[in-house]
Design a protein around this motif. Structure first.
Motif, PDB file in Angstrom:
ATOM      1  N   ARG A   1       0.835  -1.200   0.000  1.00  0.00           N
ATOM      2  CA  ARG A   1       0.000   0.000   0.000  1.00  0.00           C
ATOM      3  C   ARG A   1       0.870   1.251   0.000  1.00  0.00           C
ATOM      4  O   ARG A   1       0.515   2.266  -0.595  1.00  0.00           O
ATOM      5  CB  ARG A   1      -0.933  -0.008   1.214  1.00  0.00           C
ATOM      6  N   ARG A   2       2.017   1.175   0.636  1.00  0.00           N
ATOM      7  CA  ARG A   2       2.951   2.310   0.654  1.00  0.00           C
ATOM      8  C   ARG A   2       3.881   2.308  -0.555  1.00  0.00           C
ATOM      9  O   ARG A   2       4.757   3.165  -0.663  1.00  0.00           O
ATOM     10  CB  ARG A   2       3.794   2.259   1.923  1.00  0.00           C
ATOM     11  N   GLN A   3       3.727   1.312  -1.433  1.00  0.00           N
ATOM     12  CA  GLN A   3       4.572   1.175  -2.622  1.00  0.00           C
ATOM     13  C   GLN A   3       6.056   1.099  -2.245  1.00  0.00           C
ATOM     14  O   GLN A   3       6.920   1.679  -2.905  1.00  0.00           O
ATOM     15  CB  GLN A   3       4.316   2.323  -3.596  1.00  0.00           C
ATOM     16  N   SER A   4       6.331   0.364  -1.177  1.00  0.00           N
ATOM     17  CA  SER A   4       7.704   0.229  -0.697  1.00  0.00           C
ATOM     18  C   SER A   4       8.383  -0.977  -1.331  1.00  0.00           C
ATOM     19  O   SER A   4       7.802  -2.064  -1.395  1.00  0.00           O
ATOM     20  CB  SER A   4       7.718   0.051   0.827  1.00  0.00           C
ATOM     21  N   PRO A   5       9.639  -0.819  -1.775  1.00  0.00           N
ATOM     22  CA  PRO A   5      10.365  -1.983  -2.311  1.00  0.00           C
ATOM     23  C   PRO A   5      10.626  -3.046  -1.253  1.00  0.00           C
ATOM     24  O   PRO A   5      10.941  -4.196  -1.597  1.00  0.00           O
ATOM     25  CB  PRO A   5      11.667  -1.380  -2.834  1.00  0.00           C
ATOM     26  N   TYR A   6      10.500  -2.698   0.030  1.00  0.00           N
ATOM     27  CA  TYR A   6      10.664  -3.696   1.083  1.00  0.00           C
ATOM     28  C   TYR A   6       9.567  -4.763   1.024  1.00  0.00           C
ATOM     29  O   TYR A   6       9.694  -5.814   1.653  1.00  0.00           O
ATOM     30  CB  TYR A   6      10.644  -3.033   2.461  1.00  0.00           C
ATOM     31  N   ALA A   7       8.504  -4.509   0.292  1.00  0.00           N
ATOM     32  CA  ALA A   7       7.461  -5.534   0.144  1.00  0.00           C
ATOM     33  C   ALA A   7       8.044  -6.814  -0.437  1.00  0.00           C
ATOM     34  O   ALA A   7       7.563  -7.918  -0.140  1.00  0.00           O
ATOM     35  CB  ALA A   7       6.334  -5.010  -0.741  1.00  0.00           C
ATOM     36  N   SER A   8       9.099  -6.697  -1.237  1.00  0.00           N
ATOM     37  CA  SER A   8       9.725  -7.892  -1.819  1.00  0.00           C
ATOM     38  C   SER A   8      10.313  -8.807  -0.747  1.00  0.00           C
ATOM     39  O   SER A   8      10.357 -10.025  -0.924  1.00  0.00           O
ATOM     40  CB  SER A   8      10.832  -7.484  -2.795  1.00  0.00           C
ATOM     41  N   VAL A   9      10.773  -8.223   0.359  1.00  0.00           N
ATOM     42  CA  VAL A   9      11.339  -9.036   1.442  1.00  0.00           C
ATOM     43  C   VAL A   9      10.246  -9.889   2.072  1.00  0.00           C
ATOM     44  O   VAL A   9      10.435 -11.077   2.339  1.00  0.00           O
ATOM     45  CB  VAL A   9      12.007  -8.138   2.492  1.00  0.00           C
ATOM     46  N   LEU A  10       9.090  -9.285   2.311  1.00  0.00           N
ATOM     47  CA  LEU A  10       7.978 -10.044   2.889  1.00  0.00           C
ATOM     48  C   LEU A  10       7.422 -11.048   1.889  1.00  0.00           C
ATOM     49  O   LEU A  10       7.031 -12.163   2.275  1.00  0.00           O
ATOM     50  CB  LEU A  10       6.886  -9.082   3.355  1.00  0.00           C
ATOM     51  N   ALA A  11       7.391 -10.678   0.613  1.00  0.00           N
ATOM     52  CA  ALA A  11       6.935 -11.621  -0.412  1.00  0.00           C
ATOM     53  C   ALA A  11       7.851 -12.840  -0.450  1.00  0.00           C
ATOM     54  O   ALA A  11       7.383 -13.982  -0.536  1.00  0.00           O
ATOM     55  CB  ALA A  11       6.907 -10.927  -1.773  1.00  0.00           C
ATOM     56  N   ALA A  12       9.156 -12.608  -0.363  1.00  0.00           N
ATOM     57  CA  ALA A  12      10.105 -13.725  -0.364  1.00  0.00           C
ATOM     58  C   ALA A  12       9.919 -14.600   0.863  1.00  0.00           C
ATOM     59  O   ALA A  12      10.023 -15.831   0.785  1.00  0.00           O
ATOM     60  CB  ALA A  12      11.535 -13.190  -0.426  1.00  0.00           C
ATOM     61  N   THR A  13       9.642 -13.993   2.008  1.00  0.00           N
ATOM     62  CA  THR A  13       9.390 -14.757   3.227  1.00  0.00           C
ATOM     63  C   THR A  13       8.184 -15.667   3.051  1.00  0.00           C
ATOM     64  O   THR A  13       8.206 -16.844   3.447  1.00  0.00           O
ATOM     65  CB  THR A  13       9.170 -13.805   4.412  1.00  0.00           C
ATOM     66  N   LEU A  14       7.126 -15.154   2.448  1.00  0.00           N
ATOM     67  CA  LEU A  14       5.941 -15.972   2.194  1.00  0.00           C
ATOM     68  C   LEU A  14       6.260 -17.112   1.225  1.00  0.00           C
ATOM     69  O   LEU A  14       5.824 -18.252   1.428  1.00  0.00           O
ATOM     70  CB  LEU A  14       4.823 -15.098   1.627  1.00  0.00           C
ATOM     71  N   GLU A  15       7.022 -16.819   0.204  1.00  0.00           N
ATOM     72  CA  GLU A  15       7.338 -17.852  -0.788  1.00  0.00           C
ATOM     73  C   GLU A  15       8.185 -18.967  -0.190  1.00  0.00           C
ATOM     74  O   GLU A  15       7.991 -20.146  -0.520  1.00  0.00           O
ATOM     75  CB  GLU A  15       8.033 -17.212  -1.981  1.00  0.00           C
TER      76      GLU A  15
END
Length: 230
Positions: free
Chosen positions: A157-171
């Motif tokens: 929602r904040r359009q933060s590139p850190y979202a990729s870190v959480l996405a990788a954690t989920l994967e």
């Protein structure tokens, strides 16, 4: 979805490093972190590219801006807070026992927190998972996937590139990196306002029957207990 049961201790440690304050030591280690992600190849190639781009940004951009952005993103408000129990218990009295239970999980594995570390910080959780056998690590991360997904959604929602870190954690937990509906965050002053004396405690973040229940991490008797030192 990247659903392969692949050992990923290096990738988990890189994700943990990305969720810590990006100080000079972190920036100096960026080339090594990028190399570890690519060498282990435990994540989809596109996700690795995103993470390496984030690492490069943190390495090359103005250090003061990078550090200020990190604090603003993760330390100001509950939606993107990296302390997992903040999302379940808020400031309720249930948070203390949950912390103790989680710390005891680490200690049973021979891992001990450094002074000042809190057991529910996602970086600590990822470092712990990196010491576990692959199936146990994945199951452990899957237990907290509902929290990880909420933080991922707040970062998107904040359009933060850190979202990729959480996405990788989920994967790495065998979960889909997909957004969920999350309530809007209150204004900062409202979120951190002191309650009126004897006026009762804020219920924000406390568990209710309709909310996800606190996680209870229980190691199976047959699980291997490594003796690594954190």
């Amino acid at each position: 979805m990247f659903n392969k049961l692949t050992p990923a201790p290096l990738s988990l440690r890189v994700l943990a490093a990305l969720l810590r304050y990006p100080d000079a030591d972190f920036r100096a280690a960026v080339p090594e972190l990028q190399q570890a992600l690519r060498a282990e190849a435990a994540l989809p190639a596109a996700r690795i590219d995103e993470l390496c781009a984030l690492l490069e940004h943190l390495h090359r951009d103005d250090p003061f801006a990078v550090e200020a952005d990190f604090v603003d993103l993760f330390d100001r408000g509950r939606g993107t807070a990296l302390h997992l129990f903040e999302h379940i218990h808020g400031d309720s009295r249930e948070r203390g026992p949950a912390m103790v239970d989680l710390q005891q999980t680490y200690e049973r594995a021979g891992l001990y927190l450094a002074p000042g570390e809190l057991p529910d910080h996602l970086a600590v959780v990822l470092e712990y998972a990196s010491t576990q056998p692959v199936r146990e690590a994945r199951d452990f991360l899957a237990e907290i996937a509902h929290i990880t997904r909420a933080i991922f959604s707040a970062l998107k929602r904040r359009q933060s590139p850190y979202a990729s870190v959480l996405a990788a954690t989920l994967e790495l937990a065998g979960e889909r990196a997909e957004r969920v509906e999350i309530p809007p965050e209150p204004e900062l002053d409202e979120d951190w306002a002191e309650p009126e004396a004897f006026g009762g405690c804020s219920s924000a973040g406390q568990s209710r029957p309709e909310q996800p229940q606190p996680i209870h991490i229980v190691r199976k008797p047959s699980a291997q207990q490594p003796g690594a030192q954190a």
